[in-house]
Design a protein around this motif. Structure first.
Motif, mmCIF file in Angstrom:
data_model
loop_
_atom_site.group_PDB
_atom_site.id
_atom_site.type_symbol
_atom_site.label_atom_id
_atom_site.label_comp_id
_atom_site.label_asym_id
_atom_site.label_seq_id
_atom_site.Cartn_x
_atom_site.Cartn_y
_atom_site.Cartn_z
ATOM 1 N N ILE A 107 0.835 -1.203 0.000
ATOM 2 C CA ILE A 107 0.000 0.000 0.000
ATOM 3 C C ILE A 107 0.872 1.256 0.000
ATOM 4 N N ASP A 108 1.995 1.248 0.718
ATOM 5 C CA ASP A 108 2.903 2.395 0.677
ATOM 6 C C ASP A 108 3.398 2.648 -0.745
ATOM 7 N N ASP A 109 3.684 1.565 -1.451
ATOM 8 C CA ASP A 109 4.151 1.715 -2.821
ATOM 9 C C ASP A 109 3.062 2.321 -3.706
ATOM 10 N N LEU A 110 1.807 1.861 -3.513
ATOM 11 C CA LEU A 110 0.700 2.421 -4.295
ATOM 12 C C LEU A 110 0.499 3.896 -4.002
ATOM 13 N N LEU A 111 0.663 4.299 -2.744
ATOM 14 C CA LEU A 111 0.435 5.688 -2.340
ATOM 15 C C LEU A 111 1.690 6.544 -2.518
ATOM 16 N N GLN A 112 2.721 5.996 -3.200
ATOM 17 C CA GLN A 112 3.954 6.733 -3.478
ATOM 18 C C GLN A 112 4.763 7.053 -2.219
ATOM 19 N N LEU A 113 4.399 6.417 -1.057
ATOM 20 C CA LEU A 113 5.159 6.681 0.162
ATOM 21 C C LEU A 113 6.534 6.017 0.114
ATOM 22 N N GLY A 114 6.662 5.033 -0.737
ATOM 23 C CA GLY A 114 7.963 4.383 -0.879
ATOM 24 C C GLY A 114 9.031 5.360 -1.363
#
Length: 898
Positions: A155-162
């Motif tokens: 989910i972090d990757d989807l939300l660009q938090l990565g």
């Protein structure tokens, strides 16, 4: 983003397929293995290429094909785009040979650049696409089965938090790098301090003053010895000059003696040469007399009275005229001989040609007779074949006398049976799939009942009205088992009939083949008869032509003999003319001999005159040499009178004394200079140390400034890393709160009963479900259907968060669900329909679903069926305009309603 059109060629089961994709809900329907999921995989592959595959490129190209083409048109942000990928076999591997993307003001070539462009405009790579928009078959529970850490990463990757974590890690790496450099610089700073202190304690300036004073003393002493050396060199050079002059005088006297002797020898040799020249003149005079006598004899032989130029030219002209006349006659005679020989040769060649043609005609007669014999043999053989084929045709007709199909109708009979077999096979597959589904549900219900829960509502069994659900499943299993047994028996009977029909079709094919063979045998008999007649006429004609050629050849042979006789006569005339030319050539040679004798006489007289002139020259040169010899003798007497022996002796003594002193003083100077060089080296070393001390001080100042700057940079990087960490935590908290709210909204919509009150999602993305009594449950404790529905709710909530969370304009792709009802019972399917309708109301323009479920079909805006031809094993696509009527009528997925 919307998919507009997909075109496939040799992609998995599709040989050639094309489909428009429209806004709304599209359900793709068909039997298991027909290629429904492959259609969605093609869209995914068009966007991301090999990154979208769980398999290799070899697996996506249709079996037995060497290339494939996938084209996808899509709309994004009001613009139209088109992707085309072409694959081709190269050796044992499949490779991408074309990957292009065309759009407004955009032309991209290359798989890597196309994938990068798609990732950029969608803000997601292939993995994020699967985790958000594409629920693939068998992965419906992917997020719920993931660990909290895995779920958080997804989910972090989807939300660009990565990206923020990546920036934080880069800042941390930079901080560590600064620490390493700072530690290194501090160590260098300490080392420089030690070096500076050591050099300052060495007294470098005192050492430099001592060495420079010693060098000044040495310079004074060296200067004194160098002055003495210069005076000694002057004395030595003066003595050398006197001795050199004496030596030069002696050398000149010796040279004069040698030159005087050489002049005397040369004069004597030239006088001898003059005597030889006088004898040579006498010999050549006698040679002139001999040549004059030979000239008289040559005049008589050449038939001329004088050897003058005019007489010789007149004689040569007469010979040339005579030669020209003879040569003209010779040329004419040779041409006549050649003409007769050519005519004889051509006639002979014509004779050979006529005889060869006659022989060829006789060979053709022999070949024609052989052909006639072979044709008669073929007639006999083909008559036997014709009779045998007639018997075989009669046997085939007897085969169809008592068969279930008449001759000519076997193929239609076979196709009817095959259609019945396909219907039975489809019904049998559907019944087996239903049986498997009911058995799975009964097993799940049995597990829950053994755990003390109702198989339907999962409440405690005690007092529950739904305990009879397992009996209903057993009844359904029994009914489906009987149905399968019945269908299998029908299938066996039809298979036997198909086998019989196939043998009849083969007999029909054999009948047609025999008819063709019989007709062919008749044609071959008639062809052989025509060949016999034609070749008989050819034999008669060829024999007549051969006799005519023999007669003509004999006539030509006689004419050739006549022409050869004429050529021999002309050859005798040519021999006579050539004899005359030889006599003319001999006369011309005698003239040449006469001219040569005359030339030798004149040349010899010229040589005599030249020898006499040379004797005179030698006499004059010797007179000059005698005068030069007397001058040399006078110069020698003058040099001998000037030599002073006492002056020469004194010069030798001065030279020896000066040379001895110079050797001693040179050694002394070398020692003094070596000592001075040593001191100079020590001075240079001390000065180098002083310069190095200055450089160390400058380096220390620079490295001190750099250490201060690095300490400040370390503080800044550490602050930046903390900022990225805090920002990521704040954004994750905000997204978790939004996602939890959306997840509860979606789950309440699709599961509005009294069993559960809410869902909790903590900062680590751990999911917890609370019952009405606030009992906490792990999602894995839900039933199979509820787990699947819960996961679909979570995926849709994430999709909503991405679509609505980035300024409300996120470029989301279509929502794709591949077999989402696998683990759902009828009640749960209805809730899934509600979820899909809610996603439409919230602005999801395009939803693509692969499913067998009638309720989903009824809720679809568009229905696409996929059929697979059992013969070719190739799939085809068909759009149905009224999916609701199809679902309600219960039509088979691979049959279009009539």
């Amino acid at each position: 983003m919307r998919f507009d059109h997909i075109t496939l060629e040799h992609f998995k089961p599709y040989a050639d397929a094309s489909l428009d994709l429209r806004d709304g809900v599209t359900v793709i329907h068909g039997l298991n293995g027909s290629g429904k999921s492959s259609l969605l995989e093609a869209c995914f592959f068009a966007l991301y290429g090999a990154r979208a595959l769980d398999e290799t490129l070899d697996d996506i190209v249709t079996t037995d094909e060497d290339d494939a083409t996938i084209e996808l048109s899509f709309s994004h942000a009001g613009s139209q785009y088109h992707i085309k990928r072409r694959l081709r076999r190269s050796g044992d591997r499949i490779q991408t040979v074309q990957c292009t993307l065309d759009g407004p003001d955009t032309e991209i070539d290359g798989a890597t650049d196309v994938r990068a462009f798609i990732t950029d405009i969608l803000r997601m790579d292939a993995e994020a696409f699967v985790n958000c928009a594409y629920v693939r078959q068998g992965e419906v529970n992917k997020l719920i089965n993931a660990t909290p850490t895995q779920r958080q990463a997804i989910i972090d990757d989807l939300l660009q938090l990565g990206q923020l974590e990546m920036y934080r890690e880069r800042a941390s790496d930079a901080r560590l790098g600064v620490e390493d450099i700072l530690s290194e610089q501090r160590g260098a700073q300490t080392e420089l301090e030690t070096q500076i202190e050591r050099k300052e304690d060495a007294g470098l300036h005192e050492q430099l003053n001592k060495y420079e004073a010693a060098k000044a003393d040495l310079d004074s002493e060296i200067e004194r010895f160098e002055e003495n050396k210069a005076r000694a060199e002057e004395t030595r050079d003066n003595a050398k000059e006197i001795l050199t002059s004496y030596k030069n005088t002696q050398e000149e006297l010796s040279k004069l003696d040698s030159e005087i002797e050489d002049l005397q020898t040369t004069i004597e040799e030239d006088e001898s040469t003059r005597s030889d020249l006088r004898n040579n003149v006498k010999t050549k005079t006698e040679r002139v007399e001999t040549l004059s006598s030979a000239l008289t004899d040559a005049l008589s032989s050449a038939e001329v009275t004088s050897a003058d130029e005019e007489s010789l030219r007149t004689r040569r002209s007469a010979l040339e005229k005579k030669e020209s006349s003879v040569r003209d006659s010779l040329r004419t005679t040779r041409q006549q001989r050649t003409m007769f020989e050519n005519q004889a040769e051509k006639l002979t060649e014509r004779v050979d040609d006529l005889e060869s043609r006659a022989d060829e005609l006789r060979e053709r007669v022999s070949e024609a007779e052989t052909t006639i014999t072979e044709a008669k043999e073929r007639i006999t053989a083909q008559r036997d074949t014709h009779s045998t084929i007639t018997e075989q045709i009669t046997a085939v007709r007897e085969r169809f006398r008592n068969s279930p199909a008449d001759l000519g109708d076997a193929m239609g009979y076979l196709e009817t049976l095959q259609k019945d077999r396909d219907d039975i096979r489809d019904n049998l597959a559907s019944a087996r799939a239903s049986l498997s589904t009911v058995q799975d549900r009964r097993d799940e219900a049995q597990t829950l009942q053994e755990a003390g829960k109702c198989p339907t509502c999962e409440q405690l069994v005690e007092g529950s009205p739904h305990v009879e659900a397992i009996d209903e499943y057993d009844t359904q299993i029994e009914t489906l088992t009987d149905r399968i047994t019945e269908l299998e028996e029908r299938q066996a009977k039809v298979n036997d009939k198909v086998e019989t029909a196939e043998s009849l079709v083969e007999a029909e094919r054999q009948f047609e083949t025999l008819k063709e063979r019989k007709s062919l045998a008749s044609e071959r008999i008639e062809d052989a008869r025509e060949t016999v007649d034609e070749q008989t006429e050819i034999v008669t004609s060829l024999r007549e032509d051969a006799e005519e050629l023999d007669t003509e050849a004999e006539q030509k042979r006689e004419a050739a003999a006549t022409q050869m006789t004429n050529a021999e006569t002309k050859a005798e005339e040519i021999s006579a003319f050539e004899s005359k030319l030889e006599k003319i050539g001999s006369a011309r040679d005698r003239l040449d001999d006469l001219e040569e004798i005359q030339s030798k006489i004149e040349n010899t007289k010229t040589e005599i005159e030249r020898l006499r002139e040379r004797r005179e020259e030698i006499a004059n040169r010797n007179d000059e040499r005698r005068e030069y010899l007397q001058a040399k003798r006078d110069r020698r007497a003058e040099l001998a009178a000037d030599v002073d022996e006492s002056r020469i002796k004194k010069a030798r003594d001065n030279r020896e004394q000066a040379t001895s002193y110079l050797e001693d003083v040179s050694k002394k100077l070398d020692e003094l200079r070596e000592e001075r060089d040593t001191i100079q080296s020590q001075i240079g070393s001390v000065r180098g140390e002083l310069e190095n001390l200055a450089e160390l001080r400058e380096k220390y100042t620079a490295i001190n400034e750099r250490v201060n700057a690095l300490e400040q940079l370390h503080e800044q990087v550490e602050t930046l890393s903390s900022t990225y960490r805090e920002l990521r935590a704040d954004l994750r908290k905000q997204n978790v709160e939004t996602l939890e709210r959306m997840l509860n909204e979606v789950f309440n919509l699709v599961y509005d009963n009294d069993a559960y009150s809410r869902i909790q999602l903590d900062d680590a993305y751990k999911l917890t479900i609370f019952q009405k009594d606030e009992t906490a449950l792990n999602p894995e404790q839900l039933s199979g259907g509820e787990r699947a529905l819960f996961n679909l709710s979570l995926r849709c909530a994430i999709y909503r968060l991405l679509a609505e969370g980035i300024d409300g304009t996120a470029p989301m792709p279509p929502l794709i669900l591949d077999e989402p009802t696998v683990f759902l019972d009828a009640g749960h399917v209805g809730r899934l329909v509600d979820l899909i309708e809610d996603m439409q109301r919230r602005g999801v323009a395009q939803i693509l679903i692969v499913s067998h479920d009638k309720e989903l079909i009824a809720a679809a805006d568009h229905l696409v069926t996929v059929d697979k031809d059992p013969t070719s094993n190739r799939s085809s696509i068909k759009r149905i305009d009224d999916p609701q009527r199809t679902a309600l009528s219960g039509a088979s997925p691979n049959k279009t309603p009539q």
